[in-house]
Design a protein around this motif. Structure first.
Motif, PDB file in Angstrom:
ATOM      1  N   UNK A 606       0.829  -1.205   0.000  1.00 29.23           N
ATOM      2  CA  UNK A 606       0.000   0.000   0.000  1.00 29.23           C
ATOM      3  C   UNK A 606       0.864   1.256   0.000  1.00 29.23           C
ATOM      4  N   UNK A 607       0.388   2.301  -0.669  1.00 29.57           N
ATOM      5  CA  UNK A 607       1.115   3.561  -0.720  1.00 29.57           C
ATOM      6  C   UNK A 607       0.709   4.521   0.398  1.00 29.57           C
ATOM      7  N   UNK A 608      -0.533   4.408   0.872  1.00 31.62           N
ATOM      8  CA  UNK A 608      -1.038   5.327   1.903  1.00 31.62           C
ATOM      9  C   UNK A 608      -1.867   4.532   2.897  1.00 31.62           C
ATOM     10  N   UNK A 609      -2.111   5.155   4.056  1.00 32.13           N
ATOM     11  CA  UNK A 609      -2.981   4.557   5.059  1.00 32.13           C
ATOM     12  C   UNK A 609      -4.431   4.587   4.584  1.00 32.13           C
ATOM     13  N   UNK A 610      -5.206   3.625   5.059  1.00 29.90           N
ATOM     14  CA  UNK A 610      -6.629   3.622   4.730  1.00 29.90           C
ATOM     15  C   UNK A 610      -7.322   4.798   5.420  1.00 29.90           C
ATOM     16  N   UNK A 611      -6.980   5.034   6.709  1.00 31.84           N
ATOM     17  CA  UNK A 611      -7.526   6.172   7.444  1.00 31.84           C
ATOM     18  C   UNK A 611      -6.424   7.217   7.591  1.00 31.84           C
ATOM     19  N   UNK A 612      -6.354   8.202   6.701  1.00 28.86           N
ATOM     20  CA  UNK A 612      -5.231   9.164   6.722  1.00 28.86           C
ATOM     21  C   UNK A 612      -5.143   9.973   8.008  1.00 28.86           C
ATOM     22  N   UNK A 613      -6.284  10.191   8.684  1.00 29.42           N
ATOM     23  CA  UNK A 613      -6.258  11.042   9.880  1.00 29.42           C
ATOM     24  C   UNK A 613      -5.987  10.271  11.158  1.00 29.42           C
ATOM     25  N   UNK A 614      -5.822   8.957  11.068  1.00 34.38           N
ATOM     26  CA  UNK A 614      -5.528   8.178  12.272  1.00 34.38           C
ATOM     27  C   UNK A 614      -4.079   8.376  12.676  1.00 34.38           C
TER      28      UNK A 614
END
Length: 1114
Positions: A606-614
């Protein structure tokens, strides 16, 4: 004559022997009664009653409930000793006595002592059976006993440190149009513990209003359903509405201000008590709810009961909550282009204690649609996720809801008046729609008849929360096992996923919540899923006409803490991660190492988190949130080309280990691949400070030449051509705690996809914080200027400018900027003053610390030593080093014999008070950053009071890189120089990897770059060597890693064609028989077996693949 539970332990009044109380009848406080030993007085005015209560301390020095047991003492040393005379105690039986105190001046009774009515005081001052609470002064409660023996009244005891105990049960009350909020504002100290000042459940708050005719009416009773601890609040809805109803019944105006009183009746700590709070409230109607601000994304929370207070939380960047009314809240995001891809949760919390019985609604408005969700009253918390994707550089916003939430309405969002705006973009102006365009939450829900005109409900949302995602899988077999149980084929739970024909009801895991709560937070657990029916085979978010039987088995590996905090999705990604760690799991490898590998796999997929604000960085938890329908774009690999074939093989019950391994560790890419990372940085870090380096998973087909930052936070950071990231501006924790930047790398083939880098800001205390205080018992003959103790504090982020000393005894003490407490004048004689009290605050340029109360106890002589601790800094990895010396302020009545030390085996103290690090100490910053040692001195009279030696460990970056064994790679022979073979795992340690060295017999044939990518460096020949065993190490400024092994297998490419020879054969005709051998024409078959040998089409002869020629016809 007093009515429980309103009896008060009252103070001495004008004549002594008084008690005050009141009782409640119906909805009115009928009387406030003031009983006196000489005459009865009745106060019907609440203000007069309260004034009488408040004035006791300034008028009367000796009061009834502060008297302790007088019969056991004949000599009373108290300030009024020569002003009063005690009457002969009257025995009342059972050891109880009564006596009076007569003024020598005018003969009046000043106070009565009656043991029966003095339980409250006895609890504090004596060692009798009534004493469940004893305040501790360093293990000595003699001060309390002295107060009791010497008749020190409550007013004086308060000043000695009992204010918070005697005045526990303090509260604040505020009224809003929606609710009455009550906060426990009691103070906590060494006497008044947090338990002592707690409002206990089963008590109740009575709300009273005083009308202009001075009559007091009960508005409502509010039961307390759970304990109200200090600094906690509780809210009750509907109070203002009930008050308005009462005023209307009395024909009183609503726009006036009315005095309100809240009276708590119940247990406070361990005693029955009453707490009172007066405040004013205006009954006039509030201003109308403001019109919500339009946005590209909007969320509206609405409910019908104004006595219930709900709170909307939208965790999206740039989101603004602009309306908070009694039954409605609204939040919005101005532009979808301000939101990066990811899942953003919508949460609803209940603020008031009142139970909600009706359903409530959440309306979510995206650029394309309006969706209304209906939620059951018992469902509070996570409601849905707003999922943001980008397709053709345009934001696409979907909705993922909880299975218990119902979608009851869906319609297109009204377009802007006058067209779609310039350039065809989606721009929403304030005139683009009205809120009357949005249907009421009571609108008709979707039904089989589709009466609302919308699409079939199951197509409207992505319902994959807590499900098995290969469809979903309806009616699949599931099990939950611990790591040990999995190895022994023993499950903690076995069951089936939910069955259904709708996407949001089928495939739910349904593992019992009570079982999950028993799991070990740090333990490793495996969810296994097999069988069932796939109701959406192609993941298009539509239920298939014909369901597909599932032959695959899926797994997810999570910790106990993960299972308690998320609703995991079991998908092909969790199965791929399971394939990578399977052998380690079966062999019993340390569980933390398995989690580390899972985290590494997640960062490679994966390139980014699923929940960006976590909080935190990308990890294995993101694999358990991933959706094939919405999250394909954040994969490194192409979903259709690389993942779908693995799904198909899994469905055919084939082994997918090599496919999973190749997907994770052999990324096929000619452009670079950057791994997501998390960096931590302290606030106020100097500009240009390096905080980390972008980690390259794969450079691609050519070297990386450049890095680029993007995102709303990109202007705050810089990145150089090597991927090193630094700070461009001052970061302030109080302004923002987390930042997200997106990194792209460039090589000659192009730019990489954007990868998220998460930056967590560490809070550094701006204002000082007082951490501890140490001082011995003083004695009155100490000279002025003596250093008597130490105040320890964290100075914050600016130099300490002053240390303020206040309080009634502040003239005796001063504290320098190092925290040394010094006598500024000689103490009073021990017989005159035994306790000194000061309040201290440490101040720097950012503000002041909280006040700290300090008490000094004084003895008549100093038998024991007095010593002073110190603070010190040491460097990790040191031994046999002198740290500092404990100062002896006073030896006591004999010389110090020796010193003692406890708190860590890594330190020792000699008889001179010198502290050293021991020879065998293991001072490691990574294990422990500070030590607090207790030190004491001993003389012939005993041990001194303990003082603290606080030691801070300074870090030396010392962790070199780490490499890992058991990598098997393969590549075709004759591959060109520089071609990527695959990747090995490198952990940088505490400094970036500078180089990787490859050794072995054929080490020169390969190279490994700093990111672990293996390249061809020489000529590979299958006929010469079919495999190569290499050894490699990684080196940084901090040293060289362990040596690890790597095996590279060479794949054969056929290079030699078969060789034939000419033959001439003469035979007699009678010798030529069918199928008889005539001769051989094959010389060499080449690299691979012969597939076919052909002769002329009209020949009467044939040939076998071994070259044998034979007759086929006469």
């Amino acid at each position: 004559g007093l009515h429980e539970p309103f009896e008060k332990y009252m103070r001495g009044g004008e004549h002594g022997g008084e008690a005050i109380g009141f009782y409640v009848s119906g909805s009115t406080v009928e009387d406030y009664l003031h009983f006196d030993t000489t005459e009865n007085k009745r106060y019907n005015n609440f203000n007069e009653y309260m004034t009488t209560e408040a004035n006791y301390t300034s008028t009367h020095f000796v009061s009834d409930d502060t008297m302790s047991s007088l019969t056991s003492n004949s000599d009373y040393v108290h300030p009024n000793k020569y002003d009063v005379t005690q009457t002969e105690p009257e025995h009342l039986g059972f050891g109880k006595y009564k006596s009076y105190y007569i003024s020598n001046d005018n003969g009046r009774k000043l106070g009565i002592h009656l043991d029966t009515y003095m339980i409250k005081s006895l609890k504090m001052y004596t060692d009798s059976s009534y004493n469940p609470i004893v305040a501790k002064f360093d293990g000595d409660n003699s001060v309390l006993k002295d107060n009791g023996r010497e008749l020190i009244p409550r007013a004086i005891a308060n000043a000695a440190g009992f204010v918070n105990y005697f005045f526990r049960g303090r509260m604040e009350a505020t009224m809003t149009p929606c609710s009455l909020t009550i906060k426990n504002v009691s103070k906590v100290d060494y006497v008044a513990s947090s338990e002592t000042v707690t409002f206990k459940e089963e008590g109740a708050f009575g709300v009273y209003v005083e009308l202009p005719n001075k009559m007091v009416h009960l508005v409502t009773k509010l039961p307390l359903d759970k304990n109200l601890d200090v600094n906690q609040s509780v809210s009750f809805g509907g109070v203002k509405q009930k008050l308005q109803t009462l005023l209307k019944e009395q024909n009183l105006p609503l726009d006036d201000s009315y005095p309100l009183t809240v009276i708590y009746d119940g247990d406070i700590g361990t005693e029955r008590g009453i707490s009172v709070k007066k405040f004013e409230s205006t009954m006039q109607e509030e201003e109308p709810t403001p019109e919500p601000t339009r946005g590209e994304v909007e969320v509206i929370l609405s409910w019908s009961d104004p006595s219930v207070d709900l709170d909307l939380e939208l965790d999206m960047p740039q989101s603004i909550r602009d309306v908070q009314a009694c039954t409605m809240e609204h939040a919005y995001v101005t532009s979808g282009f301000e939101i990066y891809p990811g899942h953003y949760p919508v949460n609803v919390t209940k603020i008031s204690e009142r139970e909600m019985v009706e359903k409530y609604f959440v309306t979510i408005i995206t650029p394309d649609e309006i969706k209304v969700l209906e939620i059951d009253a018992n469902t509070i918390g996570h409601i849905a996720d707003i999922v943001v994707r980008y397709i053709n550089n345009q934001p696409v916003i979907d909705l993922e809801i909880e299975p218990t939430v119902n979608l009851v309405f869906r319609s297109p969002r009204p377009r802007p008046i006058g067209g779609s705006g310039s350039g065809g973009g989606r721009s929403y102006t304030p005139s683009s729609y009205r809120y009357t365009d949005i249907p009421s939450p009571i609108a008709s829900p979707c039904s089989p008849a589709k009466s609302c005109g919308c699409m079939d409900c199951e197509y409207m949302v992505v319902p994959y929360i807590g499900q098995v995602i290969k469809g979903p899988l309806s009616g699949a077999d599931i099990s939950l096992s611990s790591a040990e149980g999995y190895r022994n084929d023993t499950a903690l739970y076995s069951g089936k996923t939910s069955e259904g024909i709708k996407l949001y009801t089928a495939g739910l895991l349904n593992i019992p919540a009570e079982l999950i709560e028993t799991l070990d937070d740090d333990g490793l657990y495996i969810i296994k899923v097999s069988g069932g029916m796939d109701i959406d085979r192609n993941d298009d978010m539509k239920v298939d006409n014909v369901f597909t039987e599932n032959y695959a088995t899926l797994h997810a590996v999570l910790s106990g803490a993960d299972l308690k905090s998320i609703k995991p999705k079991v998908s092909i990604l969790t199965e791929i991660a399971y394939q990578i760690i399977h052998d380690s799991l079966i062999s019993g490898e340390e569980e933390q190492k398995i989690f580390d590998t899972l985290d590494d796999v997640a960062k490679r997929l994966l390139r980014v988190k699923i929940y960006p604000t976590s909080s935190g960085g990308l990890s294995h938890i993101d694999l358990a949130h991933w959706l094939p329908t919405l999250d394909r774009e954040i994969l490194f690999a192409n979903y259709d080309n690389r993942i779908v074939p693995i799904v198909d093989k899994l469905q055919d019950n084939q082994d997918i280990y090599q496919d999973a391994y190749d997907l994770v560790y052999y990324p096929e890419s000619i452009i670079p691949m950057i791994q997501s990372s998390l960096f931590n940085v302290e606030e106020h870090t100097e500009l240009n400070t390096v905080i980390g380096k972008a980690k390259v998973l794969n450079e691609g087909a050519s070297p990386i030449t450049n890095f680029i930052l993007s995102g709303s936070d990109a202007d705050l950071f810089d990145i150089d051509s090597n991927g090193t990231i630094s700070v461009k501006t001052e970061l302030d924790y109080e302004m923002q705690q987390r930042y997200t930047i997106y990194v792209r790398a460039q090589n000659s083939q192009g730019y990489s996809e954007s990868t998220a880098i998460y930056i967590q800001v560490k809070d550094i205390l701006d204002a000082p914080v007082i951490t501890s205080f140490s001082a011995p018992v003083l004695y009155s003959s100490l000279p002025e200027g003596t250093n008597i103790g130490k105040l320890s504090f964290d100075p914050g982020t600016a130099p300490v400018s002053t240390i303020e000393v206040n309080g009634r005894d502040s003239i005796y003490f001063e504290i320098d900027l190092e925290g040394n407490i010094i006598l500024s004048r000689t103490l009073e004689n021990y017989l005159v003053k035994k306790v000194y009290h000061i309040e201290v605050a440490v101040v720097n340029g950012h503000g002041s610390s909280r006040l700290a109360s300090i008490e000094f106890n004084v003895s008549d002589r100093q038998e024991l030593p007095i010593i002073k601790g110190f603070d010190a800094d040491i460097t990790e990895n040191t031994t046999e080093v002198f740290i500092g010396k404990v100062e002896v302020l006073n030896t006591g009545l004999s010389d110090v014999d020796y010193f003692g030390l406890s708190g860590s085996e890594y330190f020792r103290i000699n008889n001179m008070g010198e502290v050293y690090i021991t020879q065998n100490a293991d001072i490691d910053f990574e294990k422990q950053q500070q030590y607090r040692l207790n030190v004491w001195a001993h003389n012939s009279y005993g041990d001194s009071k303990n003082v603290v030696v606080a030691i801070k460990v300074n870090n030396i970056p010392d962790t070199p890189p780490t490499t890992y064994n058991s990598y098997d790679l393969s590549i075709d022979e004759n591959s060109q120089m520089g071609l990527t073979v695959g990747s090995v795992r490198l952990d940088e340690g505490e400094a970036p990897v500078d180089s990787v060295t490859v050794t072995g017999i054929d080490g020169a044939l390969f190279s490994i770059d700093r990111s672990g990518v293996v390249h061809v460096n020489g000529n590979l020949d299958y006929e010469k060597d079919k495999s190569h065993l290499l050894h490699y190490t990684a080196t940084s400024l901090l040293g060289t890693s362990n040596e690890s092994n790597l095996t590279i297998h060479i794949k054969n490419i056929p290079e030699y064609v078969p060789t034939l020879r000419s033959i001439s054969v003469t035979r007699h005709l009678y010798e030529l028989f069918m199928e008889n051998s005539i001769g051989m024409i094959l010389v060499d078959s080449g690299d691979t077996p012969i597939e076919n040998i052909k002769l002329s089409p009209d020949s009467p002869f044939g040939v076998h693949n071994d070259g044998t020629v034979f007759l086929t016809s006469e």
